[in-house]
Design a protein around this motif. Sequence first.
Motif, PDB file in Angstrom:
ATOM      1  N   ASP A 265       0.857  -1.191   0.000  1.00  0.00           N
ATOM      2  CA  ASP A 265       0.000   0.000   0.000  1.00  0.00           C
ATOM      3  C   ASP A 265       0.889   1.235   0.000  1.00  0.00           C
ATOM      4  OD1 ASP A 265      -1.808   2.065   0.449  1.00  0.00           O
ATOM      5  OD2 ASP A 265      -3.080   0.824   1.735  1.00  0.00           O
ATOM      6  N   LEU A 266       1.140   1.756  -1.201  1.00  0.00           N
ATOM      7  CA  LEU A 266       2.053   2.888  -1.337  1.00  0.00           C
ATOM      8  C   LEU A 266       1.567   4.103  -0.564  1.00  0.00           C
ATOM      9  CD1 LEU A 266       4.490   4.295  -2.601  1.00  0.00           C
ATOM     10  CD2 LEU A 266       3.114   4.671  -4.669  1.00  0.00           C
ATOM     11  N   ASP A 267       0.280   4.392  -0.661  1.00  0.00           N
ATOM     12  CA  ASP A 267      -0.256   5.563   0.047  1.00  0.00           C
ATOM     13  C   ASP A 267      -0.104   5.411   1.557  1.00  0.00           C
ATOM     14  OD1 ASP A 267      -1.008   6.901  -2.289  1.00  0.00           O
ATOM     15  OD2 ASP A 267      -2.933   5.867  -2.372  1.00  0.00           O
ATOM     16  N   ALA A 268      -0.309   4.198   2.052  1.00  0.00           N
ATOM     17  CA  ALA A 268      -0.159   3.966   3.498  1.00  0.00           C
ATOM     18  C   ALA A 268       1.294   4.138   3.931  1.00  0.00           C
ATOM     19  CB  ALA A 268      -0.657   2.563   3.852  1.00  0.00           C
ATOM     20  N   VAL A 269       2.239   3.701   3.091  1.00  0.00           N
ATOM     21  CA  VAL A 269       3.668   3.880   3.407  1.00  0.00           C
ATOM     22  C   VAL A 269       4.004   5.365   3.474  1.00  0.00           C
ATOM     23  CG1 VAL A 269       6.013   3.559   2.542  1.00  0.00           C
ATOM     24  CG2 VAL A 269       4.377   1.665   2.439  1.00  0.00           C
ATOM     25  N   LEU A 270       3.524   6.122   2.488  1.00  0.00           N
ATOM     26  CA  LEU A 270       3.819   7.557   2.453  1.00  0.00           C
ATOM     27  C   LEU A 270       3.175   8.280   3.627  1.00  0.00           C
ATOM     28  CD1 LEU A 270       3.383   8.174  -1.392  1.00  0.00           C
ATOM     29  CD2 LEU A 270       5.530   7.984  -0.117  1.00  0.00           C
ATOM     30  N   ALA A 271       1.976   7.833   4.031  1.00  0.00           N
ATOM     31  CA  ALA A 271       1.296   8.461   5.176  1.00  0.00           C
ATOM     32  C   ALA A 271       1.987   8.090   6.485  1.00  0.00           C
ATOM     33  CB  ALA A 271      -0.172   8.023   5.201  1.00  0.00           C
ATOM     34  N   ARG A 272       2.402   6.834   6.620  1.00  0.00           N
ATOM     35  CA  ARG A 272       3.087   6.375   7.834  1.00  0.00           C
ATOM     36  C   ARG A 272       4.467   7.026   7.955  1.00  0.00           C
ATOM     37  NH1 ARG A 272       6.285   5.302  10.952  1.00  0.00           N
ATOM     38  NH2 ARG A 272       6.618   3.442  12.246  1.00  0.00           N
ATOM     39  N   ARG A 273       5.134   7.197   6.831  1.00  0.00           N
ATOM     40  CA  ARG A 273       6.426   7.878   6.731  1.00  0.00           C
ATOM     41  C   ARG A 273       7.462   7.395   7.759  1.00  0.00           C
ATOM     42  NH1 ARG A 273       7.855  12.103   3.655  1.00  0.00           N
ATOM     43  NH2 ARG A 273       9.759  13.217   4.238  1.00  0.00           N
ATOM     44  N   PRO A 274       7.837   6.121   7.686  1.00  0.00           N
ATOM     45  CA  PRO A 274       8.908   5.656   8.572  1.00  0.00           C
ATOM     46  C   PRO A 274      10.247   6.231   8.119  1.00  0.00           C
ATOM     47  CG  PRO A 274       8.361   3.965   6.988  1.00  0.00           C
ATOM     48  CD  PRO A 274       7.370   5.074   6.772  1.00  0.00           C
ATOM     49  N   THR A 275      11.238   6.151   8.967  1.00  0.00           N
ATOM     50  CA  THR A 275      12.574   6.579   8.555  1.00  0.00           C
ATOM     51  C   THR A 275      13.136   5.614   7.517  1.00  0.00           C
ATOM     52  OG1 THR A 275      12.971   7.548  10.734  1.00  0.00           O
ATOM     53  CG2 THR A 275      14.908   7.115   9.354  1.00  0.00           C
ATOM     54  N   VAL A 276      12.912   4.308   7.766  1.00  0.00           N
ATOM     55  CA  VAL A 276      13.389   3.262   6.846  1.00  0.00           C
ATOM     56  C   VAL A 276      12.229   2.336   6.527  1.00  0.00           C
ATOM     57  CG1 VAL A 276      14.942   1.302   6.537  1.00  0.00           C
ATOM     58  CG2 VAL A 276      15.744   3.342   7.753  1.00  0.00           C
ATOM     59  N   CYS A 277      12.058   2.051   5.234  1.00  0.00           N
ATOM     60  CA  CYS A 277      11.004   1.136   4.795  1.00  0.00           C
ATOM     61  C   CYS A 277      11.658  -0.072   4.124  1.00  0.00           C
ATOM     62  CB  CYS A 277      10.063   1.835   3.813  1.00  0.00           C
ATOM     63  SG  CYS A 277       8.658   0.835   3.293  1.00  0.00           S
ATOM     64  N   LEU A 278      11.245  -1.271   4.519  1.00  0.00           N
ATOM     65  CA  LEU A 278      11.759  -2.499   3.920  1.00  0.00           C
ATOM     66  C   LEU A 278      10.809  -2.934   2.806  1.00  0.00           C
ATOM     67  CD1 LEU A 278      12.734  -4.500   7.154  1.00  0.00           C
ATOM     68  CD2 LEU A 278      14.008  -2.688   5.962  1.00  0.00           C
ATOM     69  N   VAL A 279      11.336  -3.079   1.598  1.00  0.00           N
ATOM     70  CA  VAL A 279      10.520  -3.429   0.434  1.00  0.00           C
ATOM     71  C   VAL A 279      11.163  -4.606  -0.283  1.00  0.00           C
ATOM     72  CG1 VAL A 279       9.489  -2.617  -1.721  1.00  0.00           C
ATOM     73  CG2 VAL A 279       9.780  -1.023   0.189  1.00  0.00           C
ATOM     74  N   ASP A 280      10.533  -5.754  -0.201  1.00  0.00           N
ATOM     75  CA  ASP A 280      11.077  -6.968  -0.799  1.00  0.00           C
ATOM     76  C   ASP A 280      10.805  -7.018  -2.302  1.00  0.00           C
ATOM     77  OD1 ASP A 280      12.472  -9.308  -0.565  1.00  0.00           O
ATOM     78  OD2 ASP A 280      10.890 -10.431   0.449  1.00  0.00           O
TER      79      ASP A 280
END
Length: 376
Positions: A94-109
Amino acid sequence: MPVEVARPSPEQFLQLIRRQERGRLKVYLGSNAGVGKTYAMLREGSRLKKQGVDVAIGVVETHGRAETAEQIGDLEVIPPRELEYRGVTLREMDLDAVLARRPTVCLVDELAHTNAPGSRFSKRYQDVEEILRAGIHVITTVNVQHLESLYDQVERFTGVKVKERLPDSVLAEADQIVNVDLSAEDLLERMRAGKVYPPERAERAMDNFFTTGNLTRLREITLSEMAHLIDRHTRRAEADRAPMSATDRVMVGLSSRSPNAPALLRKAARLADRLNAPWYAVYIQTPAEDLTRVDAATQRAVGKNLELAQQLGGVPMTFKGPDVVRTILAFAREYDIRVIVMGKSRQPWYRRLLGGTILERLLDQSEGVDVVVVDV
C-alpha cells in the motif's frame, strides 16, 4: 600567475542536492532465489530498530520459508492493499499507506515485482522511487537476472525468459549494494532440505532452472556486476568532486526492420555503462519509412524499441535522412559520437554485391569514429 581551481559545474551541484533530498536506497543483490536476501534485509531492519530507528515493512515475501518469517519478529508491517482481479484477491504494498506512515526506513522486498492491475504504478521499483522522493530510506532485494540488460544473456544459457525486469539505472542509483553470496552447492543443499521451496517444487526446480551450471553462471554474473557497480560508485563520487570532463558518446542505429533491436539495445546499454558514457538510440527514418508508408504494427514496434532504450538509460531519438549510412554519420558528427554500435548484417549475399551492406559502407566511411559490431 594565479592558479585556476577546478570547480564542480552547476549540473553536478544540482545532482548533489537531489541526492540529499531523496531517501537513501540500499539493495541486497543475489544470484538467485533462496540465497538469503530477504533474511538479510529483515535482520538489518531488526538491528536498526534496536538502535532506535523508525523501521516499517512495506512488503515482505517469505514464500513460506520459516527461517525468513521468524526474522520479521516485532517489526511493524504496514497492511497491504487488496485488489480484485478476475475474481482473485491480490495483495500489494500500500504505497499511500507507506507515504502516510512515513517511517525513517522502509523495507521493500522483491524490487522487480510487477504490481497487480489497478495499482498506481505497474512495477514495484516505481513505488520505491516514489518512496525515495518522499525522503524515506528504502532497503530492498533483487536477483541479478532481473536486470533488463541481462535478459538476452540469461535466456541464452538458462533457456528461461525472465518476465519481471527492471532498468539497470535503478541499481546504478542505489547508494549501497550488498551481495548476498551463496555457492551453487550450498544453495542446492538448501533446496534439497526444503528451505527454499516445498519438496515437490524443489525437485522440479533442480531439474530445470536450478542446475549447477545455471547457478554457477548466475553467481559469476552477480560478482561481475558487483565489481562494476562498485567501480561506478567510485567514479561517481570522484565526478562529484571534480569538473565534468568530456567523455565518449555512444549511439546505436535502429530501423523499422531491426529484428533483434531489443538485444542490440541491451548490448549497447551495457557497453555505454562500462564506458561511463551517455548513449543514444537513434531510429533512422528514411523516406521509405515515413509514417504514412509504414503500417501500425511497424510503428508500434519502433515505439516499443525507443521506450526500451529509455528504460535502459539511453536517449531515444528519431533522425531523418534519405540514406541510412549518411544519416548515421550526420548524427554522429552533430552529437559528437565516438562509438557507433551496430548489429551484424543479415542481408542476403546478393544484396552485398549491389554496393555493400549498410555495415560495410559505415565501416568504410566512419573515419574518426569507432564502430562496434555485436552479434545479436
